[in-house]
Motif scaffolding. Structure first.
Motif, PDB file in Angstrom:
ATOM      1  N   ASP A 170       0.667  -1.117   0.226  1.00  0.00           N
ATOM      2  CA  ASP A 170       0.044   0.105   0.029  1.00  0.00           C
ATOM      3  C   ASP A 170       0.854   1.124  -0.013  1.00  0.00           C
ATOM      4  OD1 ASP A 170      -2.348  -1.502   0.221  1.00  0.00           O
ATOM      5  OD2 ASP A 170      -2.017  -1.841   2.319  1.00  0.00           O
ATOM      6  N   VAL A 171       1.882   1.218   0.903  1.00  0.00           N
ATOM      7  CA  VAL A 171       2.671   2.299   0.803  1.00  0.00           C
ATOM      8  C   VAL A 171       4.504   1.944   0.646  1.00  0.00           C
ATOM      9  CG1 VAL A 171       3.654   4.150   2.597  1.00  0.00           C
ATOM     10  CG2 VAL A 171       1.201   3.647   2.439  1.00  0.00           C
ATOM     11  N   VAL A 172       5.113   2.567  -0.123  1.00  0.00           N
ATOM     12  CA  VAL A 172       6.450   2.491  -0.234  1.00  0.00           C
ATOM     13  C   VAL A 172       7.190   3.917   0.153  1.00  0.00           C
ATOM     14  CG1 VAL A 172       8.365   2.348  -1.724  1.00  0.00           C
ATOM     15  CG2 VAL A 172       6.354   0.955  -2.296  1.00  0.00           C
ATOM     16  N   LEU A 173       8.126   3.418   1.373  1.00  0.00           N
ATOM     17  CA  LEU A 173       8.696   4.506   2.079  1.00  0.00           C
ATOM     18  C   LEU A 173      10.039   4.638   1.260  1.00  0.00           C
ATOM     19  CD1 LEU A 173       7.818   3.989   5.624  1.00  0.00           C
ATOM     20  CD2 LEU A 173       6.805   5.637   3.961  1.00  0.00           C
ATOM     21  N   ILE A 174      10.708   5.736   0.778  1.00  0.00           N
ATOM     22  CA  ILE A 174      11.956   5.928   0.342  1.00  0.00           C
ATOM     23  C   ILE A 174      12.877   6.559   1.230  1.00  0.00           C
ATOM     24  CG2 ILE A 174      13.149   7.248  -1.591  1.00  0.00           C
ATOM     25  CD1 ILE A 174      11.145   5.497  -2.796  1.00  0.00           C
ATOM     26  N   ASP A 175      13.943   5.622   1.510  1.00  0.00           N
ATOM     27  CA  ASP A 175      15.034   6.171   2.223  1.00  0.00           C
ATOM     28  C   ASP A 175      16.146   6.621   1.198  1.00  0.00           C
ATOM     29  OD1 ASP A 175      17.239   6.475   3.940  1.00  0.00           O
ATOM     30  OD2 ASP A 175      17.119   4.473   4.842  1.00  0.00           O
ATOM     31  N   PRO A 176      16.264   7.926   0.949  1.00  0.00           N
ATOM     32  CA  PRO A 176      17.073   8.336   0.148  1.00  0.00           C
ATOM     33  C   PRO A 176      18.745   8.526   0.291  1.00  0.00           C
ATOM     34  CG  PRO A 176      16.084  10.230   1.155  1.00  0.00           C
ATOM     35  CD  PRO A 176      15.564   9.004   1.650  1.00  0.00           C
ATOM     36  N   ARG A 177      19.044   8.148   1.644  1.00  0.00           N
ATOM     37  CA  ARG A 177      20.433   8.079   1.816  1.00  0.00           C
ATOM     38  C   ARG A 177      21.298   7.274   0.983  1.00  0.00           C
ATOM     39  NH1 ARG A 177      20.372   6.693   8.067  1.00  0.00           N
ATOM     40  NH2 ARG A 177      18.988   5.074   7.193  1.00  0.00           N
ATOM     41  N   GLY A 178      22.401   7.848   0.454  1.00  0.00           N
ATOM     42  CA  GLY A 178      23.118   7.014  -0.378  1.00  0.00           C
ATOM     43  C   GLY A 178      23.044   7.092  -1.791  1.00  0.00           C
ATOM     44  N   GLY A 179      22.004   7.928  -2.283  1.00  0.00           N
ATOM     45  CA  GLY A 179      21.666   7.926  -3.618  1.00  0.00           C
ATOM     46  C   GLY A 179      21.594   9.525  -4.010  1.00  0.00           C
ATOM     47  N   LEU A 180      22.156   9.797  -5.459  1.00  0.00           N
ATOM     48  CA  LEU A 180      21.945  11.191  -5.902  1.00  0.00           C
ATOM     49  C   LEU A 180      20.409  11.326  -6.292  1.00  0.00           C
ATOM     50  CD1 LEU A 180      23.461  13.617  -6.321  1.00  0.00           C
ATOM     51  CD2 LEU A 180      23.873  12.606  -8.766  1.00  0.00           C
ATOM     52  N   TYR A 181      19.806  12.341  -5.712  1.00  0.00           N
ATOM     53  CA  TYR A 181      18.630  12.728  -6.263  1.00  0.00           C
ATOM     54  C   TYR A 181      17.488  11.734  -5.994  1.00  0.00           C
ATOM     55  CZ  TYR A 181      21.307  16.238  -8.557  1.00  0.00           C
ATOM     56  OH  TYR A 181      22.197  17.174  -9.027  1.00  0.00           O
ATOM     57  N   VAL A 182      17.620  10.837  -5.130  1.00  0.00           N
ATOM     58  CA  VAL A 182      16.746   9.977  -4.602  1.00  0.00           C
ATOM     59  C   VAL A 182      15.451  10.460  -4.172  1.00  0.00           C
ATOM     60  CG1 VAL A 182      16.291   7.722  -3.518  1.00  0.00           C
ATOM     61  CG2 VAL A 182      18.431   8.041  -4.641  1.00  0.00           C
ATOM     62  N   THR A 183      15.372  11.662  -3.699  1.00  0.00           N
ATOM     63  CA  THR A 183      14.289  11.839  -2.855  1.00  0.00           C
ATOM     64  C   THR A 183      13.194  12.111  -4.235  1.00  0.00           C
ATOM     65  OG1 THR A 183      15.620  13.203  -1.394  1.00  0.00           O
ATOM     66  CG2 THR A 183      13.353  13.927  -1.884  1.00  0.00           C
ATOM     67  N   ASP A 184      13.850  12.497  -5.375  1.00  0.00           N
ATOM     68  CA  ASP A 184      12.738  12.757  -6.509  1.00  0.00           C
ATOM     69  C   ASP A 184      12.046  11.502  -7.014  1.00  0.00           C
ATOM     70  OD1 ASP A 184      13.472  15.649  -6.600  1.00  0.00           O
ATOM     71  OD2 ASP A 184      14.886  15.224  -8.152  1.00  0.00           O
ATOM     72  N   LEU A 185      12.145  10.375  -6.429  1.00  0.00           N
ATOM     73  CA  LEU A 185      11.594   9.238  -6.701  1.00  0.00           C
ATOM     74  C   LEU A 185      10.095   9.197  -5.940  1.00  0.00           C
ATOM     75  CD1 LEU A 185      14.190   6.430  -6.470  1.00  0.00           C
ATOM     76  CD2 LEU A 185      13.288   7.313  -8.657  1.00  0.00           C
ATOM     77  N   LEU A 202       9.951  -0.731   2.081  1.00  0.00           N
ATOM     78  CA  LEU A 202      11.149   0.135   2.036  1.00  0.00           C
ATOM     79  C   LEU A 202      11.768  -0.028   0.909  1.00  0.00           C
ATOM     80  CD1 LEU A 202      12.569  -0.014   5.588  1.00  0.00           C
ATOM     81  CD2 LEU A 202      11.959   2.198   4.531  1.00  0.00           C
ATOM     82  N   PHE A 203      12.178   1.247   0.323  1.00  0.00           N
ATOM     83  CA  PHE A 203      13.071   1.297  -0.990  1.00  0.00           C
ATOM     84  C   PHE A 203      14.160   2.136  -0.515  1.00  0.00           C
ATOM     85  CE2 PHE A 203      14.445   2.886  -4.880  1.00  0.00           C
ATOM     86  CZ  PHE A 203      14.255   1.800  -5.888  1.00  0.00           C
ATOM     87  N   ASP A 204      15.545   1.432  -0.508  1.00  0.00           N
ATOM     88  CA  ASP A 204      16.557   2.163   0.072  1.00  0.00           C
ATOM     89  C   ASP A 204      17.810   1.750  -0.860  1.00  0.00           C
ATOM     90  OD1 ASP A 204      17.333  -0.321   0.701  1.00  0.00           O
ATOM     91  OD2 ASP A 204      17.299  -0.141   3.204  1.00  0.00           O
ATOM     92  N   ARG A 205      18.992   2.348  -0.357  1.00  0.00           N
ATOM     93  CA  ARG A 205      20.169   1.799  -1.343  1.00  0.00           C
ATOM     94  C   ARG A 205      20.456   0.486  -1.782  1.00  0.00           C
ATOM     95  NH1 ARG A 205      24.368   3.718   3.257  1.00  0.00           N
ATOM     96  NH2 ARG A 205      22.594   5.006   3.949  1.00  0.00           N
ATOM     97  N   ALA A 206      20.091  -0.436  -0.896  1.00  0.00           N
ATOM     98  CA  ALA A 206      20.007  -1.850  -1.294  1.00  0.00           C
ATOM     99  C   ALA A 206      19.177  -2.125  -2.460  1.00  0.00           C
ATOM    100  CB  ALA A 206      19.499  -2.738  -0.179  1.00  0.00           C
ATOM    101  N   GLU A 207      18.426  -1.440  -2.812  1.00  0.00           N
ATOM    102  CA  GLU A 207      17.552  -1.605  -3.978  1.00  0.00           C
ATOM    103  C   GLU A 207      17.740  -0.670  -5.271  1.00  0.00           C
ATOM    104  OE1 GLU A 207      16.066  -3.684  -1.114  1.00  0.00           O
ATOM    105  OE2 GLU A 207      15.738  -1.419  -0.678  1.00  0.00           O
ATOM    106  N   PHE A 208      18.202   0.656  -4.838  1.00  0.00           N
ATOM    107  CA  PHE A 208      18.600   1.674  -5.983  1.00  0.00           C
ATOM    108  C   PHE A 208      19.890   1.669  -6.625  1.00  0.00           C
ATOM    109  CE2 PHE A 208      18.436   4.714  -2.462  1.00  0.00           C
ATOM    110  CZ  PHE A 208      19.647   4.940  -2.398  1.00  0.00           C
ATOM    111  N   ARG A 209      20.834   1.228  -5.526  1.00  0.00           N
ATOM    112  CA  ARG A 209      22.339   1.157  -6.022  1.00  0.00           C
ATOM    113  C   ARG A 209      22.477   0.329  -7.099  1.00  0.00           C
ATOM    114  NH1 ARG A 209      25.521   4.213  -6.868  1.00  0.00           N
ATOM    115  NH2 ARG A 209      27.538   2.963  -6.028  1.00  0.00           N
ATOM    116  N   PRO A 210      22.097  -0.991  -6.916  1.00  0.00           N
ATOM    117  CA  PRO A 210      22.397  -2.029  -8.026  1.00  0.00           C
ATOM    118  C   PRO A 210      21.444  -1.538  -9.474  1.00  0.00           C
ATOM    119  CG  PRO A 210      21.533  -3.238  -6.053  1.00  0.00           C
ATOM    120  CD  PRO A 210      21.722  -1.700  -5.784  1.00  0.00           C
ATOM    121  N   LEU A 211      20.554  -0.728  -9.204  1.00  0.00           N
ATOM    122  CA  LEU A 211      20.049  -0.163 -10.596  1.00  0.00           C
ATOM    123  C   LEU A 211      20.804   0.994 -11.304  1.00  0.00           C
ATOM    124  CD1 LEU A 211      16.175  -0.175  -9.301  1.00  0.00           C
ATOM    125  CD2 LEU A 211      17.604  -1.976 -10.837  1.00  0.00           C
TER     126      LEU A 211
END
Length: 283
Positions: free
Chosen positions: A177-192, A227-236
Motif C-alpha cells: 500500500d505504501v512504499v517509503l523511500i530512504d534516500p540516503r546514499g543516492g543522488l536525487y533519490v528524493t525525486d523518486l 522500504l526502498f533504500d540503497r540496497a535496491e537503487f544502488r544495483p540499478l
C-alpha cells in the motif's frame, strides 16, 4: 512592472475577495525580497556561466554567438533614441539568462526557454550583418556540430535517466500500500517520491525522512509498507551520494523492531516461461 503588480498585488486581493481569508497563513518573502534575490544571483560568479553553457549546448551551437553579434550590430544612436527594434530583445535575453533561477540538475536551462525566439531573431540579425557574401560554410559547420552534440547529449541523458526509470518501475511493481523511500546514499533519490504518471495511487510513495515516528507507526499499523533504500537503487545504477541523516537511523531501527522494514521486491513471474525469461534461459 505591470505584470508584477498584477500577480503580486491584484491577484492575491482577488483570491481574498473570491475565496475569503486563508485558513493557514505562512510568512513569505515580499516582492522586494524576491527582486533582490534575483540580483544577488549575479554575485555568484559561476551560476550565470553554468546556466548559459547549458543553454548553448542544448541549442544550435551558433545561436548564442550570432545573437551576441546581433547585439553588437545595434546602432547605438538609434538605440538611444528608441529606434532600435533589437534593443528590447537584447535586454530580455540578457535579463533572462543572468537573473534566472538555477535549475539544479537537468538540461537545456529550462528557465531561458522562453527566450529562444528572441535569441533566434538576434542571431538572424547578427548573421545578416556580419556574414561574408555567399558564405554558408560556417552555417553548415555549426549545423554539423549541433547534430553531433545533440546525439551525445541525448545519449548522456538516457544514461542518466535510466537508473531512475528502473527505480520507478520497481516501485510501481510493488504490491504494498505504501512504499517509503530512504534516500540516503543516492543522488536525487528524493525525486523518486512521485505518483504514477504524476497521479497518487497504489503504492503511495513517501519520503521516510519527512515522517515522524508516530506517522511511521500509524502507517505500519494500518497498511502494508515496504522500504526502498540503497540496497535496491544502488544495483540499478543510481549514482552514489554520501550524506547522512541521523534521525532516519532512529526511524529505521524502530521499523526493524516493529517488523515493518520489508524491502521492495519485484513481482514473482506468473508462468514458467516468464521465470525462464527472467533467469535469462539459464536452464
Amino acid at each position: 512592472m505591470a505584470i508584477v503588480i498584477v500577480w503580486a498585488k491584484l491577484w492575491p486581493e482577488f483570491l481574498l475577495h473570491a475565496l475569503g481569508a486563508p485558513a493557514d497563513v505562512r510568512p513569505s518573502a515580499g516582492v522586494a525580497d524576491k527582486v533582490g534575490s534575483l540580483f544577488q544571483r549575479l554575485g555568484d560568479r559561476w551560476q550565470p556561466l553554468v546556466n548559459l553553457s547549458r543553454y548553448i549546448a542544448w541549442n544550435d551551437i551558433l545561436m548564442v554567438p550570432l545573437a551576441v553579434l546581433g547585439m553588437a550590430a545595434m546602432r547605438w544612436r538609434s538605440m538611444i533614441r528608441g529606434q532600435e527594434i533589437a534593443l528590447p530583445l537584447a535586454l530580455g535575453c540578457l535579463a533572462g539568462c543572468m537573473l534566472a533561477l538555477a535549475q539544479g540538475y537537468g538540461w537545456g536551462f529550462r528557465y531561458a526557454h522562453g527566450f529562444i525566439g528572441p535569441f533566434c531573431l538576434l542571431a538572424g540579425l547578427g548573421w545578416a550583418r556580419f556574414r561574408p557574401q555567399d558564405a554558408l560554410r560556417p552555417l553548415l559547420i555549426g549545423l554539423c556540430i549541433t547534430a553531433l552534440g545533440s546525439i551525445f547529449l541525448v545519449w548522456r541523458t538516457h544514461a542518466f535517466v535510466a537508473p531512475y526509470a528502473a527505480s520507478h518501475r520497481l516501485i510501481d511493481s510493488s504490491q504494498a500500500d505504501v512504499v517509503l523511500i530512504d534516500p540516503r546514499g543516492g543522488l536525487y533519490v528524493t525525486d523518486l517520491v512521485r505518483g504514477r504518471n504524476g497521479v497518487p495511487g497504489k503504492p503511495m510513495v513517501m519520503n521516510l525522512g519527512m515522517l515522524t515516528l508516530d506517522q511511521v507507526d500509524e502507517l505500519c499499523k494500518s497498511y502494508v509498507v515496504e522500504l526502498f533504500d540503497r540496497a535496491e537503487f544502488r544495483p540499478l545504477g543510481v549514482p552514489l551520494a554520501r550524506w547522512n541523516l541521523s534521525r532516519m537511523d532512529t526511524l529505521r531501527a524502530h521499523m526493524k523492531e516493529a517488523g515493518c522494514d520489508k524491502p521492495v521486491q519485484p513481482p514473482l513471474p506468473e508462468t514458467f516461461e516468464d521465470a525462464l525469461n527472467a533467469a535469462g534461459n539459464a536452464m
